[in-house]
Design a protein around this motif. Structure first.
Motif, PDB file in Angstrom:
ATOM      1  N   ARG A 139       0.838  -1.189   0.000  1.00 50.74           N
ATOM      2  CA  ARG A 139       0.000   0.000   0.000  1.00 50.74           C
ATOM      3  C   ARG A 139       0.876   1.242   0.000  1.00 50.74           C
ATOM      4  O   ARG A 139       1.709   1.432   0.881  1.00 50.74           O
ATOM      5  N   LEU A 140       0.677   2.079  -1.012  1.00 49.61           N
ATOM      6  CA  LEU A 140       1.344   3.374  -1.102  1.00 49.61           C
ATOM      7  C   LEU A 140       0.309   4.446  -0.842  1.00 49.61           C
ATOM      8  O   LEU A 140      -0.681   4.553  -1.563  1.00 49.61           O
ATOM      9  N   GLU A 141       0.529   5.265   0.177  1.00 52.08           N
ATOM     10  CA  GLU A 141      -0.493   6.208   0.609  1.00 52.08           C
ATOM     11  C   GLU A 141       0.153   7.536   0.993  1.00 52.08           C
ATOM     12  O   GLU A 141       1.229   7.572   1.591  1.00 52.08           O
ATOM     13  N   PRO A 171      -1.470  10.635   3.045  1.00 50.75           N
ATOM     14  CA  PRO A 171      -2.707  11.062   3.710  1.00 50.75           C
ATOM     15  C   PRO A 171      -3.100  12.507   3.424  1.00 50.75           C
ATOM     16  O   PRO A 171      -4.286  12.817   3.294  1.00 50.75           O
ATOM     17  N   THR A 172      -2.133  13.422   3.323  1.00 51.43           N
ATOM     18  CA  THR A 172      -2.466  14.844   3.200  1.00 51.43           C
ATOM     19  C   THR A 172      -1.944  15.489   1.926  1.00 51.43           C
ATOM     20  O   THR A 172      -2.359  16.605   1.602  1.00 51.43           O
ATOM     21  N   ARG A 173      -1.047  14.844   1.195  1.00 51.29           N
ATOM     22  CA  ARG A 173      -0.480  15.448  -0.006  1.00 51.29           C
ATOM     23  C   ARG A 173      -0.690  14.513  -1.195  1.00 51.29           C
ATOM     24  O   ARG A 173      -1.435  13.539  -1.117  1.00 51.29           O
ATOM     25  N   SER A 174      -0.039  14.846  -2.283  1.00 53.60           N
ATOM     26  CA  SER A 174      -0.178  14.066  -3.513  1.00 53.60           C
ATOM     27  C   SER A 174       0.836  12.930  -3.548  1.00 53.60           C
ATOM     28  O   SER A 174       1.904  13.003  -2.932  1.00 53.60           O
ATOM     29  N   LEU A 175       0.493  11.895  -4.288  1.00 55.59           N
ATOM     30  CA  LEU A 175       1.379  10.750  -4.496  1.00 55.59           C
ATOM     31  C   LEU A 175       1.748  10.706  -5.973  1.00 55.59           C
ATOM     32  O   LEU A 175       0.873  10.534  -6.832  1.00 55.59           O
ATOM     33  N   ILE A 176       3.023  10.908  -6.270  1.00 60.16           N
ATOM     34  CA  ILE A 176       3.497  11.005  -7.650  1.00 60.16           C
ATOM     35  C   ILE A 176       4.522   9.901  -7.886  1.00 60.16           C
ATOM     36  O   ILE A 176       5.472   9.737  -7.111  1.00 60.16           O
ATOM     37  N   PHE A 190      -5.161  -4.806  -8.163  1.00 56.59           N
ATOM     38  CA  PHE A 190      -4.493  -3.511  -8.128  1.00 56.59           C
ATOM     39  C   PHE A 190      -5.560  -2.435  -8.011  1.00 56.59           C
ATOM     40  O   PHE A 190      -6.489  -2.381  -8.817  1.00 56.59           O
ATOM     41  N   LYS A 191      -5.418  -1.571  -7.001  1.00 59.31           N
ATOM     42  CA  LYS A 191      -6.423  -0.557  -6.733  1.00 59.31           C
ATOM     43  C   LYS A 191      -5.745   0.784  -6.528  1.00 59.31           C
ATOM     44  O   LYS A 191      -4.798   0.893  -5.763  1.00 59.31           O
ATOM     45  N   ALA A 192      -6.252   1.815  -7.249  1.00 60.43           N
ATOM     46  CA  ALA A 192      -5.764   3.185  -7.098  1.00 60.43           C
ATOM     47  C   ALA A 192      -6.950   4.057  -6.722  1.00 60.43           C
ATOM     48  O   ALA A 192      -7.933   4.140  -7.465  1.00 60.43           O
ATOM     49  N   ALA A 193      -6.877   4.702  -5.582  1.00 57.70           N
ATOM     50  CA  ALA A 193      -7.984   5.523  -5.083  1.00 57.70           C
ATOM     51  C   ALA A 193      -7.428   6.851  -4.605  1.00 57.70           C
ATOM     52  O   ALA A 193      -6.307   6.935  -4.092  1.00 57.70           O
ATOM     53  N   CYS A 194      -8.218   7.914  -4.788  1.00 55.96           N
ATOM     54  CA  CYS A 194      -7.820   9.239  -4.336  1.00 55.96           C
ATOM     55  C   CYS A 194      -9.069  10.004  -3.936  1.00 55.96           C
ATOM     56  O   CYS A 194     -10.199   9.605  -4.242  1.00 55.96           O
TER      57      CYS A 194
END
Length: 258
Positions: free
Chosen positions: A153-155, A157-162, A178-182
């Motif tokens: 899991r790559l997360e 919590p408060t900023r962007s994931l690039i 594979f799941k990508a959620a924002c």
């Protein structure tokens, strides 16, 4: 010498000595002598005990000419073997394990590794706790994986994931999903190539459904089961009831209010 001086000197030598002359002994006697012997004996016992304790400490701590215990001082630095515990901060340049052996850092709480520049400013941080690994700044690595039978899991919590790379980013799940959620927006961008989705089934859920007025009166009573996927000029997708021809309308209310 005159006669009178000779007679006077001879009379002084012939005078009888006093029999009751007092003699004073020289040295330490009595209780002073016993106290001195006691202090000398106490000092000797203390020296023997200190020597025995020093030998015991050297034996227990395994002091040698190369170091102490599992700690060895070599030309390349300090070599530490076995399990060690540090109660204060440890500042080192490099940490290596033995060949074919893992390097284990264990703590009852979190394990934090900081990287600073020559000005002392924090440039990178890695914190390992019960929830996983937390990176304070950017991370550059050729491979990220989870333990067997565990989820990765790559997360943020408060900023962007690039995630970016000059030759592409590959994300694969060999035995799972594979799941990508924002919370706000998810961008898939390719500057020179294409975005290729290859699967037996591709589903787009929660798409809005537009309306279409058909000229055939019987079609309004039939249940609509087939829809057409429409794309607005701004790129928004919506569903439109399928007909004999295309039912997509550029002036649809979904495109206008998007």
């Amino acid at each position: 010498m005159t006669r009178e001086q000779y007679i006077l000197a001879t009379q002084q030598n012939n005078l009888p000595r006093a029999e009751n002359a007092q003699l004073y002994p020289v040295g330490i006697y009595g209780w002073r002598k016993r106290c001195l012997y006691f202090f000398v004996l106490l000092l000797l016992v203390t020296m023997i005990v200190n020597l025995a304790m020093t030998i015991w400490i050297l034996k227990v701590m395994n002091f040698t000419v190369d170091g102490m215990g599992n700690l060895r001082v070599t030309k390349k630095g300090i070599r530490l073997e076995g399990i060690s515990e540090f109660l204060l901060p440890l500042y080192v340049k490099e940490i290596h394990s033995r060949k074919d052996s893992p390097l284990v850092l264990q703590s009852d709480r979190n394990v934090t590794v900081n990287a600073r520049n020559h000005m002392g400013q924090l440039t990178g941080q890695l914190t390992v706790g019960t929830e996983g690994a937390v990176f304070g700044h950017s991370v550059e690595t050729p491979h990220i994986r989870a333990e067997p039978s565990q989820d990765l899991r790559l997360e943020s919590p408060t900023r962007s994931l690039i995630m970016e790379a000059p030759r592409g980013v590959q994300v694969s799940a060999a035995a799972g999903d594979f799941k990508a959620a924002c919370r706000k927006e998810l961008h898939l961008q390719s500057t020179e190539g294409e975005i290729f989705l290859n699967a037996d089934t591709i589903r787009l859920g929660n798409l809005p459904t537009g309306s279409f007025s058909s000229s055939s009166p019987s079609s309004s009573h039939s249940r609509q089961t087939v829809y057409e996927l429409c794309v607005c000029p701004n790129g928004k997708l919506y569903l439109s009831p399928a007909g004999a021809g295309s039912t997509c309308q550029s002036g649809s209310n979904i495109c206008l209010w998007s």
